[in-house]
Enzyme design. Sequence first.
Site, PDB file in Angstrom:
ATOM      1  CE  LYS A 191      -1.950   1.813   3.978  1.00  0.00           C
ATOM      2  NZ  LYS A 191      -2.708   1.709   5.227  1.00  0.00           N
ATOM      3  NE  ARG A 193      -2.398   6.334   5.261  1.00  0.00           N
ATOM      4  CZ  ARG A 193      -3.719   6.190   5.333  1.00  0.00           C
ATOM      5  NH1 ARG A 193      -4.515   7.140   4.884  1.00  0.00           N
ATOM      6  NH2 ARG A 193      -4.254   5.092   5.838  1.00  0.00           N
TER       7      ARG A 193
END
Length: 291
Positions: A191, A193
Amino acid sequence: MVKFTVVGGDASSNLAKRIASKLKAPYIKTGKKVFPDGESKITINQIPKKSIVIVVQSTYPPVDTNLLELLSIVSKIQKFSSKIYAVIPYMGYARQDREFLGGEIVTIGVVGKLLKATGVKKVLTVDIHSKLALKELKIPSDNVSAMESLVRHVKKIKMKDPLVVSPDLGGQERAEKFASLLKTEFITLEKHRDRKTGKVNILSEKVDVRNRDLILVDDIISTGGSIIKATQFLKKQKCGRIFVACTHALLVNDAAKKIKNVGVSEIISTNTIPGESAKVDVSKVISDALR
Ligand code: R5P
């Protein structure tokens, strides 16, 4: 002589009562009135008997209000007991454990200073976001895990060939533990961010989840961004149903609705934060750690 007295803050009164009952300790409730300008007036009408006083208060939103209420309760109790433990089941500010971008203040360190200054001798929390956050408190502290309790609940769901998924690398250890307790396998997604906008993206390309029921495991769900992006990615890979298990369901604004709308079958969380998804009780794990 009683060993413990439990005082419940407004944010965690139900959990505090359960902890008191497990410890066979007297329970003292606090009162709260909010003035039109937003200030809280906290009252404690009972004086604790000579004992270790455990003040239970999570610091979920409104984070600063709940934190100040905790500090106010502790500063009052400090007049009657020199041994005060703060049980902060959900520890706000734990994600601000380092200077990610230049100039950022490590606020979890400030929280530690405030707790110490008001008279807290020890902190107990549940699944703190990072070990670094616990260290930054700079006060004797313990962290207990809700994973076994969550797994006990998840085991009751009839899942097809279950696979545990961590939405990011930071949660890999947690997912590994969850999977080993569930006696199954786990995978980790990659992931990203954006530190400025907070936007989340899944960078993983292909995973083998075809027809398997998945259980996404995380410590916190806040905006739901991580779970939503992970779910959208996993659905494209033709998985079965997706369940979500987390310790702290902040679910800010309409996060729960958004998560359901992308196709998550159920969100399961603990009562560190009360709410619809809080189906797992952490009072036992907390009271066992206090004994
Ligand atoms: C991040 O490292 C945490 O473990 C959670 O994944 C994150 O805090 C969840 O936030 P949100 O729901 O806003 O994506």
